[in-house]
Every structure is written in structure tokens, then in C-alpha cells.
Design an enzyme around this catalytic site. Structure first.
Site, PDB file in Angstrom:
ATOM      1  N   THR A  60       0.278   8.851 -34.062  1.00 50.21           N
ATOM      2  CA  THR A  60       1.030   9.462 -32.972  1.00 50.21           C
ATOM      3  C   THR A  60       2.428   9.866 -33.409  1.00 50.21           C
ATOM      4  O   THR A  60       2.917  10.947 -33.055  1.00 50.21           O
ATOM      5  CB  THR A  60       1.101   8.497 -31.770  1.00 50.21           C
ATOM      6  N   SER A 113      -7.143   6.140 -27.747  1.00 48.15           N
ATOM      7  CA  SER A 113      -6.668   5.498 -28.962  1.00 48.15           C
ATOM      8  C   SER A 113      -6.490   4.023 -28.692  1.00 48.15           C
ATOM      9  O   SER A 113      -6.610   3.580 -27.549  1.00 48.15           O
ATOM     10  CB  SER A 113      -5.337   6.106 -29.419  1.00 48.15           C
ATOM     11  N   CYS A 141     -24.560   9.175 -32.211  1.00 46.94           N
ATOM     12  CA  CYS A 141     -23.896   9.564 -30.964  1.00 46.94           C
ATOM     13  C   CYS A 141     -23.614   8.329 -30.119  1.00 46.94           C
ATOM     14  O   CYS A 141     -24.537   7.571 -29.794  1.00 46.94           O
ATOM     15  CB  CYS A 141     -24.755  10.555 -30.181  1.00 46.94           C
ATOM     16  N   CYS A 191     -21.900  13.700 -22.613  1.00 49.23           N
ATOM     17  CA  CYS A 191     -20.967  13.902 -23.729  1.00 49.23           C
ATOM     18  C   CYS A 191     -19.572  13.399 -23.385  1.00 49.23           C
ATOM     19  O   CYS A 191     -19.004  13.755 -22.352  1.00 49.23           O
ATOM     20  CB  CYS A 191     -20.917  15.391 -24.085  1.00 49.23           C
ATOM     21  N   CYS A 199     -16.434  13.168 -28.296  1.00 49.98           N
ATOM     22  CA  CYS A 199     -15.976  12.483 -29.511  1.00 49.98           C
ATOM     23  C   CYS A 199     -16.037  13.383 -30.730  1.00 49.98           C
ATOM     24  O   CYS A 199     -15.395  13.104 -31.738  1.00 49.98           O
ATOM     25  CB  CYS A 199     -16.790  11.217 -29.743  1.00 49.98           C
ATOM     26  N   CYS A 210     -21.068  14.518 -33.404  1.00 52.98           N
ATOM     27  CA  CYS A 210     -22.304  15.238 -33.720  1.00 52.98           C
ATOM     28  C   CYS A 210     -22.045  16.410 -34.657  1.00 52.98           C
ATOM     29  O   CYS A 210     -22.813  16.662 -35.596  1.00 52.98           O
ATOM     30  CB  CYS A 210     -22.980  15.713 -32.447  1.00 52.98           C
ATOM     31  N   ARG A 224     -14.094   8.322 -30.056  1.00 51.11           N
ATOM     32  CA  ARG A 224     -13.469   9.564 -30.543  1.00 51.11           C
ATOM     33  C   ARG A 224     -13.456   9.567 -32.060  1.00 51.11           C
ATOM     34  O   ARG A 224     -13.214   8.531 -32.698  1.00 51.11           O
ATOM     35  CB  ARG A 224     -12.031   9.671 -30.016  1.00 51.11           C
TER      36      ARG A 224
END
Length: 669
Positions: A442, A154, A605, A636, A639, A642, A406
Site C-alpha cells: 500500500t 488485503s 478457483c 465470481c 480474484c 482463473c 485476491r
């Protein structure tokens, strides 16, 4: 490791070694049991009955042998007949039947899937309340990362109200919140310049802190373990154990199964094979973050969106770098957000730039995944953004230390599904509690964990007093959430994000957002809605022109594989591919996604996982249209983009072997 052809190290990663060792030690401890158990020491946990996936035998409990401090604590295990370790299948032998494998089973009071802020807050609060009431409640947290905090990405600026509820003395406890936010700016970027924008009140950061969310989550994990929570890093929740009604229909959840390890790419066992474990509980809390795999299964199978008439969830892709900049350019506590360039007026998004301590800067771009143009590459938009004078002057002479990406929830209030069901509840970003205009989630995630914990403790006590063995439907959790500041906050800003769906695009959204933020404050009789899921918003490629992105210079901007190398990503080379084309129908996938959308997946991606290569590059074996899909699964970075944006929804993101994936450094923001 990150080559688009030869990827992944042939050696086993330390994280994989730790996860494998932990599994073997846990199961070896169980296998040494040889006498029936005495009464359970977990006062709120009834005995576990053998499940259909286990061989019939009387469940046993043991006092496990203490494990080294490297591993999570183990208590009160139950098991059926001893799980066998498989041997590799030789050529000509009958294929290995994974469904027939006997699994160790453990019964607990509360399972929490995901070791992020919401899950850990729930675990800690349950233990706090149990201690106050003099009760023993066994809580297990399953975390797919090799260490708590490794898969947490984050900006981040934290609002501390939920933390203060959980730990009023958090400062004295040493929580890693070291840099207060001191100054806020909001700017609109043009291609060569920028100008200030009015600062919405929701974006005021007075009293907040700029932090490494990874480091903060690791600290929460330490507090949870100190409170007696059992945390199992490297144990990913892979599938659900369903509670069925008399007709065999799914009515709720009875637990989860963790991922199998030691399988090769053909799902055949290697000599390191260990089957996943079953965890059973009257209550499972899903805290996987945005678009978690088990959360999506539960939402779909139990109809949780339809149950409350929720809008589709919509997402953004956040792409981030951490830089160490020159001291003379660093302004500790400065928080800046931008809108506008490099995105076009039809694409929602914006950037952040946060100045932490020690000359560190977090910089990133969020691109709404409801964009229409399949030629957009969020990664390349971010790379060219850094050449804007506003960012280039700050970053010049600095060093890029880390990279990550992400997906994050953007649907808001109207996209929240039903939060509870028999045997489970949704917490944090698994439910969609991110406040998009505030660019924070959060505090809401932690508050949802706290309220779920309060409801859970009361429900477990009532269940025990009633002598029931049914799963728990945590209705009180929804009641508590509705009365909390979380829902009030989300309802007030519910129209801001969907206001960008108008034909005026970015400009219409900005105008409405200003009106709503400063004057209306959500006090309107209307609610705007999200028209469709993000993948359905994508338009065919023939309606657009390809975008020519500038080449990276290696100083401010970088190629994608160089960036992925900064994530610490690692997956065992010979393991099942966790990115699955549904039905194995690669030909149809290529026909739709290349034929109509010109290979969008290769551009969206942020880790170069997907490539559509020409037939000569694929050994002459094409799927369709002279193209073949190559999945570089070892690149990978988890995130989840996809599985969100693929136009025909033919990609399923499943958990890989526990401990794999990115490793967000605890030493860096």
C-alpha cells in the site's frame, strides 16, 4: 445465490440499481444539451473531437444539473449526437450490433482507472498541486465497485510514510488507522506443531498500523471527493481507445470506454440497456490492482515487458477470513506470519494472523500460483490450516464474519514493465510494486500515485503552454520512481522471492532469504529471475496423486459456497458472462485442461465458479472426454486467478456490469 447450478438472485441488486440510475442521470443530463458550449472551464482541456464511434456533430459542453449526493459530481461534459436507448430485439429481427451504438463522450484532463490507494493518491495529489498553482485540472476516477473500497481486499498492515506525504495531519483528519502493530512473530509450522523463526528486518512492523484496507480506501475516496475529484463508482473501464500512428499501428492510449449495461446473456439489449461512455484524456493512469484487465491489454499491445526486458509477472493467491474471537484470546496489535505446513516444500506460500481492535482477527493464506501440482486447492489448504493447533486455539468459540480472495503480485523488481507510454502510465499493483518479503504494497502504491501526479501536473502545464493536443508520455514519472525509496526498497529484496525456484524449494529459499535479508541486503552483482509465467509452471496431473482434503466441520472450516456467501458477491442474473473461453472453443478447453491437468481450474478457483461436470449432469451434452465446463459466473469474487493459472490461458476475465462482484464491508476489517 451461490448454488453451483441455480445461482444469482432474480432481482436486481441495489448496487446495480444505483449504477443504472447514475448512468441514466448522467446521460440524461447530456441529452438535454441544446446549445453550443462556451469556452471550456477546464483550462488545461482542449476541445474533444468526434471519434469514429460517434455520429458526426459538433461537440457541446453544458453545465449539468446538480445531481443528488448519492451520485458522483458531474462537470464539463462533451457529447456527440444523443445516445439512443435500445429496445429488446424481437425474435426474427436482425441481431443487435453493439459496435454501431452511439456513445456519449466526455473529455477530461486525467482519467484514473481504479479507485484503490494508488489511483486515489494520484487524484488527490493532482488536485493539491492544482490548487497550489491556481490551475483547474479535471480528474475522473472510474471504479468498478459499487462503492469505493468494496473491491479492496488485503490483510493489511500499513506503513504510513506515503500517507504522511499526502496528508501530514492524517491523524487529526480521522484516518481509520486505529490499531498500531505492537508485537511481531514469525513461525514455521509442522503438521502438529510450530517453532519460531528468525525475524527478517524487512518484516518489522514497528510504527505500522493494522487496518481494514477497504475502510481506509473509502476514507481516501472521501478526501478525493472533498478535493474536487470526480469519482464514478459502478463505472468499470471495459476497453481502450487507441492512439494510432500514420500506419494504423497502436502507439498509445487516448482514453477508455466504460462497460455497457442492460445486455442479456446473448449480448442483446434489454429495456434497461445503456451503452458505455467514452472518456478521453491526454493522460490515463492505470491503477486497477494486480492483473487488471485494461492494464494487461496495454502491456501486451504496447510490448511494455519487452521494452525493458522485464521478467514475467508471477502471482500469489491470498485467501482471507475475518473472525471475531473471544476477548480473552484477543491480543490487539499482535502480528504473526508463518511458513511451512500445510503447503509442501515445493510450494511457496505462508499465512498471516493480525489482531485488530474490537476482538477482530484477520487470518489468511497466500499460495504462490507458480505451484506445480494441479491437485492443490488453495481454498482447501487454507481451510485445513485453521485446524492446526496454532490457529484452532485462537479461533475456537469465535465467529467467522467475512471471506475473500485476491491475486497479488509477487514478481518484484525484475518483473516491473515499462511504466509509461504515450497517453498513459501504470501505478501501484498494476505495475507490480508489492514488496513480497515485507508483505506490504500500500505504501509503495500510494507513493507511485503521488509521483505520477507530480509528473502529470508538470506535463499538463507544458502541453498547454505548447498548444499541443498530443497525448502525454509521462517519462518524468519513471525518473521520479527510479529516484524514490520504492525502487530502492524493491531492488534490495529482488532475489528473495525467486530464490524459492531452486531444486531445494522452500528450504533453499528460506536459507537464501535469511542470508540476503540479514547480511547481503541485496548488495549482490546477480539478479535471480522468474523462469516463466505461473500457468506454464503447472505439471501434468499424471505426475501427482490427488490430494484428499478433510471435510469441513462448519466451525473452523467451511465449504466453498458457504464461504462465498460471506463475500456479499452479486451479479445481475441475466447479463453477459464476464468469464470467457477464448474463441468459444469449450471442447478444446476441456480436452487440454481436463485431459492433461484433470480440471485444475475447478480447484484453484476460490469461489466455485468453474466446474467440469459429467455428461449426465449436463443434460447429455458433453464438450469432450465426457465432461462439460460449467461457468457459475455469479459466484465470481474478482480474484483474477482463473486468467492467471489456467494452463492453456484460454480464460479471459472481462469486467462485468459495473457495481457487481464482491462487497467488502466497510464495517469489518
Amino acid at each position: 445465490m451461490f448454488s453451483s447450478r441455480l445461482h444469482g438472485s432474480s432481482s436486481t441488486s441495489p448496487a446495480t440499481m444505483v449504477a443504472t440510475a447514475r448512468r441514466s442521470m448522467l446521460k440524461g443530463t447530456l441529452a438535454r444539451a441544446h446549445t453550443p458550449s462556451k469556452a471550456s472551464s477546464c483550462s488545461l482541456t482542449p476541445k474533444l473531437a468526434a471519434t469514429s464511434s460517434l455520429a458526426s456533430s459538433t461537440p457541446r459542453r453544458i453545465q449539468p444539473t446538480p445531481l443528488p449526493s448519492l451520485f458522483a459530481r458531474v462537470r464539463c461534459f462533451s457529447h456527440s449526437s444523443i445516445s439512443r436507448r435500445a429496445t429488446p430485439v424481437e425474435e426474427g429481427e436482425e441481431p443487435f450490433d453493439l459496435a454501431s451504438v452511439e456513445r456519449v463522450a466526455d473529455e477530461v484532463d486525467v482519467i484514473i482507472v481504479g479507485g484503490g490507494p494508488s489511483g486515489l493518491s494520484a487524484a488527490i495529489r493532482i488536485k493539491q498541486l492544482a490548487e497550489e498553482k491556481g490551475e483547474e485540472i479535471r480528474v475522473v476516477v472510474l471504479e468498478k465497485g459499487p462503492e469505493v473500497g468494496n473491491h479492496i481486499l488485503s490483510g493489511a498492515v500499513i506503513q504510513t510514510n506515503a500517507l504522511e506525504e499526502l496528508f501530514p495531519d492524517w491523524k487529526e483528519m480521522g484516518a481509520p488507522l486505529n490499531q498500531p502493530a505492537l508485537e511481531d512473530h514469525m513461525r514455521f509450522l509442522t503438521e502438529k506443531g510450530s517453532f519460531p523463526m528468525p525475524h527478517p528486518p524487512q518484516m518489522s512492523n514497528k510504527g505500522n498500523y493494522i487496518v481494514s484496507l477497504s475502510r481506509f480506501t473509502a476514507w481516501l475516496g472521501e478526501q478525493a471527493e472533498a478535493a474536487g475529484v470526480e469519482i464514478y463508482p459502478g463505472f468499470a473501464g471495459a476497453s481502450l481507445i487507441w492512439d494510432l500512428d500514420a500506419d494504423g499501428n497502436k502507439k498509445g492510449i487516448k482514453g477508455v470506454v466504460t462497460n455497457d449495461t442492460g445486455l442479456d446473456k446473448k449480448y442483446q439489449p434489454k429495456d434497461t440497456f445503456e451503452p458505455g461512455m467514452e472518456f478521453h484524456a491526454p493522460l490515463t493512469l492505470f491503477a486497477e490492482g494486480a492483473h487488471g484487465s485494461l492494464t494487461q491489454m496495454a502491456i501486451k499491445e504496447l510490448g511494455l515487458r519487452e521494452a525493458v526486458g522485464a521478467d514475467p509477472q508471477t502471482y500469489g493467491l491470498g485467501i482471507k477470513e475475518v473472525w471475531k474471537v473471544k476477548s480473552e484470546k484477543h491480543q490487539p496489535g499482535l502480528v504473526t506470519h508463518t511458513m511451512g505446513w500445510p503447503l509442501d516444500f515445493k510450494t511457496y506460500g505462508g499465512s498471516w494472523c493480525y489482531h485488530l481492535e474490537d476482538d477482530m482477527v484477520s487470518i489468511g493464506l497466500v499460495v504462490g500460483l507458480d505451484y506445480q501440482n494441479p491437485y492443490i486447492s488453495p481454498f482447501r489448504e487454507f481451510q485445513r490450516m485453521k485446524h492446526h493447533p496454532f490457529f484452532a486455539d485462537l479461533l475456537e468459540g469465535g465467529e467467522c464474519l467475512a471471506y475473500g480472495a485476491r491475486a497479488l503480485n509477487e514478481g518484484g523488481y525484475q518483473s516491473i514493465p515499462k511504466l509509461h507510454f504515450p497517453g498513459g502510465a501504470l501505478l501501484g499493483c498494476a505495475a507490480g510494486f508489492l514488496n513480497v518479503p515485507k508483505i506490504k504494497g500500500t505504501h509503495n502504491a500510494m507513493k507511485s500515485g503521488i509521483l505520477a501526479a507530480e509528473a502529470a501536473v508538470d506535463a499538463l502545464k507544458a502541453r498547454t503552454e505548447a498548444g499541443s493536443e498530443e497525448t502525454i508520455d509521462l517519462e518524468a514519472y519513471k525518473t521520479k520512481m527510479d529516484a524514490s525509496w520504492v525502487m530502492k526498497e524493491l531492488k534490495e529484496v529482488r532475489n528473495i522471492r525467486p530464490s524459492f525456484h531452486t531444486p531445494l524449494g522452500l528450504y533453499g529459499g528460506v536459507l537464501y532469504s535469511g542470508l540476503d535479508s540479514l547480511i547481503l541486503k541485496g548488495r549482490t552483482p546477480w539478479t535471480f529471475h522468474h523462469p516463466a509465467e505461473d500457468h506454464a509452471m503447472t505439471r501434468p496431473a499424471h505426475e501427482f496423486k490427488p490430494i484428499e482434503y478433510p471435510k469441513p466441520d462448519g466451525k473452523l472450516s467451511f465449504d466453498i459456497l458457504t464461504s462465498v456467501s460471506r463475500t456479499g458477491t452479486n451479479h445481475a442474473e441475466d447479463q453477459p458472462v464476464h468469464l470467457v473461453v477464448k474463441g468459444g472453443d469449450y471442447k478444446t478447453h476441456v480436452e487440454r485442461n481436463v485431459g492433461t491437468f484433470d480440471g485444475l481450474l475447478g480447484r484453484v478457483c476460490p469461489a466455485s465458479v468453474y466446474e467440469y461436470v459429467d455428461k449426465e449432469d449436463a443434460g447429455g451434452q458433453e464438450d469432450a472426454l465426457g465432461k462439460k465446463l460449467i461457468i457459475n459466473s455469479q459466484n465470481c469474487i474478482h480474484c483474477k486467478t482463473c486468467s492467471i493459472k489456467t494452463p492453456d490461458q484460454s480464460i479471459t476475465w472481462a469486467v462485468p456490469e459495473g457495481g457487481g462482484g464482491p462487497k467488502v464491508s466497510l464495517a469489518q476489517p
